[in-house]
Design an enzyme around this catalytic site. Structure first.
Site, PDB file in Angstrom:
ATOM      1  N   LYS A  11       0.849  -1.201   0.000  1.00 25.70           N
ATOM      2  CA  LYS A  11       0.000   0.000   0.000  1.00 25.70           C
ATOM      3  C   LYS A  11       0.877   1.241   0.000  1.00 25.70           C
ATOM      4  O   LYS A  11       2.045   1.205   0.435  1.00 25.70           O
ATOM      5  CB  LYS A  11      -0.957   0.022   1.196  1.00 25.70           C
ATOM      6  CG  LYS A  11      -0.294   0.141   2.582  1.00 25.70           C
ATOM      7  CD  LYS A  11      -0.105   1.566   3.072  1.00 25.70           C
ATOM      8  CE  LYS A  11       0.704   1.631   4.358  1.00 25.70           C
ATOM      9  NZ  LYS A  11       1.709   2.583   4.496  1.00 25.70           N
ATOM     10  N   PRO A  99       9.673  -4.069  -0.898  1.00 33.44           N
ATOM     11  CA  PRO A  99      10.842  -3.758  -0.074  1.00 33.44           C
ATOM     12  C   PRO A  99      10.496  -3.742   1.424  1.00 33.44           C
ATOM     13  O   PRO A  99       9.367  -3.436   1.796  1.00 33.44           O
ATOM     14  CB  PRO A  99      11.293  -2.385  -0.560  1.00 33.44           C
ATOM     15  CG  PRO A  99      10.198  -1.862  -1.410  1.00 33.44           C
ATOM     16  CD  PRO A  99       9.374  -3.011  -1.866  1.00 33.44           C
ATOM     17  N   VAL A 100      11.496  -4.077   2.236  1.00 29.59           N
ATOM     18  CA  VAL A 100      11.313  -4.255   3.688  1.00 29.59           C
ATOM     19  C   VAL A 100      11.586  -2.930   4.423  1.00 29.59           C
ATOM     20  O   VAL A 100      12.463  -2.163   4.008  1.00 29.59           O
ATOM     21  CB  VAL A 100      12.297  -5.357   4.171  1.00 29.59           C
ATOM     22  CG1 VAL A 100      12.223  -5.556   5.675  1.00 29.59           C
ATOM     23  CG2 VAL A 100      11.996  -6.667   3.449  1.00 29.59           C
ATOM     24  N   ALA A 101      10.827  -2.678   5.494  1.00 32.70           N
ATOM     25  CA  ALA A 101      10.957  -1.440   6.303  1.00 32.70           C
ATOM     26  C   ALA A 101      10.917  -0.206   5.419  1.00 32.70           C
ATOM     27  O   ALA A 101      11.739   0.696   5.517  1.00 32.70           O
ATOM     28  CB  ALA A 101      12.234  -1.457   7.155  1.00 32.70           C
ATOM     29  N   GLY A 103       7.754   1.516   4.485  1.00 30.78           N
ATOM     30  CA  GLY A 103       6.538   2.340   4.541  1.00 30.78           C
ATOM     31  C   GLY A 103       5.483   1.867   3.565  1.00 30.78           C
ATOM     32  O   GLY A 103       4.572   2.609   3.195  1.00 30.78           O
ATOM     33  N   GLY A 107       5.212  -6.212   5.571  1.00 28.69           N
ATOM     34  CA  GLY A 107       5.036  -7.195   6.647  1.00 28.69           C
ATOM     35  C   GLY A 107       3.563  -7.344   7.009  1.00 28.69           C
ATOM     36  O   GLY A 107       3.073  -8.456   7.226  1.00 28.69           O
ATOM     37  N   SER A 108       2.863  -6.227   7.051  1.00 24.54           N
ATOM     38  CA  SER A 108       1.432  -6.252   7.388  1.00 24.54           C
ATOM     39  C   SER A 108       0.651  -7.027   6.338  1.00 24.54           C
ATOM     40  O   SER A 108      -0.277  -7.781   6.654  1.00 24.54           O
ATOM     41  CB  SER A 108       0.870  -4.829   7.453  1.00 24.54           C
ATOM     42  OG  SER A 108       1.470  -4.112   8.497  1.00 24.54           O
ATOM     43  N   ASP A 141      -2.146  -1.555  10.314  1.00 25.54           N
ATOM     44  CA  ASP A 141      -2.383  -1.544   8.857  1.00 25.54           C
ATOM     45  C   ASP A 141      -2.990  -2.844   8.332  1.00 25.54           C
ATOM     46  O   ASP A 141      -3.361  -2.931   7.162  1.00 25.54           O
ATOM     47  CB  ASP A 141      -1.029  -1.404   8.120  1.00 25.54           C
ATOM     48  CG  ASP A 141      -0.512   0.011   8.141  1.00 25.54           C
ATOM     49  OD1 ASP A 141      -1.298   0.932   8.397  1.00 25.54           O
ATOM     50  OD2 ASP A 141       0.700   0.178   7.882  1.00 25.54           O
TER      51      ASP A 141
HETATM   52  O1  C5P Z   1       0.402  -1.028  14.636  1.00 22.11           O
HETATM   53  P1  C5P Z   1       1.832  -1.231  14.227  1.00 22.11           P
HETATM   54  O2  C5P Z   1       2.496  -2.325  15.004  1.00 22.11           O
HETATM   55  O3  C5P Z   1       2.017  -1.373  12.767  1.00 22.11           O
HETATM   56  O4  C5P Z   1       2.580   0.111  14.629  1.00 22.11           O
HETATM   57  C1  C5P Z   1       3.980   0.219  14.716  1.00 22.11           C
HETATM   58  C2  C5P Z   1       4.346   1.362  15.642  1.00 22.11           C
HETATM   59  O5  C5P Z   1       3.965   2.612  15.058  1.00 22.11           O
HETATM   60  C3  C5P Z   1       3.647   1.329  16.987  1.00 22.11           C
HETATM   61  O6  C5P Z   1       4.372   0.589  17.915  1.00 22.11           O
HETATM   62  C4  C5P Z   1       3.577   2.796  17.371  1.00 22.11           C
HETATM   63  O7  C5P Z   1       4.808   3.188  17.919  1.00 22.11           O
HETATM   64  C5  C5P Z   1       3.445   3.500  16.028  1.00 22.11           C
HETATM   65  N1  C5P Z   1       2.028   3.835  15.703  1.00 22.11           N
HETATM   66  C6  C5P Z   1       1.404   4.874  16.370  1.00 22.11           C
HETATM   67  N2  C5P Z   1       0.096   5.171  16.065  1.00 22.11           N
HETATM   68  C7  C5P Z   1      -0.574   4.472  15.136  1.00 22.11           C
HETATM   69  C8  C5P Z   1       0.050   3.416  14.429  1.00 22.11           C
HETATM   70  C9  C5P Z   1       1.377   3.124  14.743  1.00 22.11           C
HETATM   71  O8  C5P Z   1       1.993   5.537  17.227  1.00 22.11           O
HETATM   72  N3  C5P Z   1      -1.832   4.798  14.870  1.00 22.11           N
END
Ligand code: C5P
Length: 317
Positions: A11, A99-101, A103, A107-108, A141
């Site tokens: 995405k 690609p990894v990490a 954005g 992984g999601s 996500d």
């Molecule tokens: O939900 P997810 O594990 O993908 O989020 C990764 C990190 O991003 C969370 O640990 C949090 O630090 C940050 N995050 C946030 N607010 C969100 C989504 C993610 O602070 N709505």
């Protein structure tokens, strides 16, 4: 042994606004998310053992319990122990293209595919809301990755409202191979730097959320006005990631020099994308940016908007 083969799309964020802190420690967000046809292929194969095993050739993808795809399988096992008892574990093969990490929710999207695949393999008969609820427990996500398309995402990013499909747009993505950004770092840094601007009163929060629903980008999408959509591209996380990574800022500025409809960093980065209205144009822009920066560490992809999330791929048994 039964198996399912699935396509798990990446995405991009067309819009990401950070509104404030949530009681659960996450951020209250307003985002417009878009699936693209760059994606991973997963095969989920019943293995008749009591184990889940992840197989992936990509050097940066862990094949242990830390992989979100593994955690998705464990979550289903915990919630449906009788099904696990009956059907057993699975081998999960990940052909990594996203690609990894980066954005791009790679992984999601893999975790979403495991939820969808195991749900079918174990004949669970879950409703879409039940599956979305499980997905939310794993990551913000993941609910979007299941359904995909174009959607408004609020709350932690897990409350979804589908939006009309955006068609005819192409995206060029660029990422430095050796660079990854931690999502947690990006949000934490944003809180440190901009926490004082956060909406705090619940009435203000409600007003802000209302504004998002009738905001310019949602209106532009409802009218299928692609040119207006590209004027509304926005990502608050650029404010912390671009100053920290000057090469990402340079990449974004380079895209802007050429004839693109719009350019933005996706999610917590460091992938930068640009939009065009044809594949030929996208190819041309890729060549121009590549020539300008001349950096062998820079990878490019060209993709198209798609209106689906996890899909069964050919080769289902
Ligand atoms: O939900 P997810 O594990 O993908 O989020 C990764 C990190 O991003 C969370 O640990 C949090 O630090 C940050 N995050 C946030 N607010 C969100 C989504 C993610 O602070 N709505």
């Amino acid at each position: 042994m039964r198996s399912y083969s699935l396509f798990a799309p990446a995405k991009i964020n067309l819009y990401l606004e950070i509104i404030g802190d949530r009681p659960d420690g996450y951020h209250e967000l307003s985002m417009v998310l878009q699936s693209i046809d760059l994606g991973d292929r997963l095969e989920i194969r019943a293995n008749g053992t009591e184990e889940f095993r992840i197989h992936c050739q990509h050097p940066e993808v862990p094949c242990d319990r830390t992989n979100l795809a593994y955690r998705a399988a464990e979550l289903l096992k915990t919630n449906y122990p009788e099904a696990f008892e009956q059907y057993g574990g699975a081998d999960i093969f990940i052909d990594k293209q996203i690609p990894v990490a980066a954005g791009l929710a790679g992984g999601s999207s893999n975790a979403a595919a495991v939820l969808v695949g195991l749900e079918m393999l174990w004949d669970l008969g879950l409703t879409q809301p039940e599956l979305q609820d499980l997905a939310s427990q794993l990551g913000s996500d993941i609910p979007f990755c299941i359904t995909g398309g174009t959607a408004l995402a609020t709350g932690r990013g897990n409350e979804l409202e589908p939006l009309p499909d955006l068609e005819g747009l192409y995206v060029i993505l660029a990422k430095y191979r050796s660079l990854g950004v931690s999502t947690a770092w990006a949000y934490q840094t944003y809180r440190q730097q901009f926490g004082s601007t956060y909406v705090r009163e619940s009435t203000d929060l409600a007003a802000r959320q209302q504004r998002v629903h009738s905001g310019p980008i949602v209106k532009a999408i409802a009218l299928r006005d692609e040119m207006k959509v590209v004027e509304c591209l926005h990502n608050d996380l650029e404010k912390v990631v671009l100053p920290e990574y000057p090469q990402v800022l340079k990449l974004r500025q380079t895209f802007e020099q050429f004839d693109v409809l719009g350019t933005l960093m996706s999610g917590s980065g460091p992938t930068v994308f640009a939009l065009t209205d044809s594949r030929e144009k996208a190819e041309q822009i890729r060549a121009q940016v590549q020539n300008t920066l001349g950096n062998p560490d820079l990878d490019f992809w060209i993709a198209q908007f798609i209106n689906t999330g996890i899909q069964l791929a050919p080769g289902v048994h």
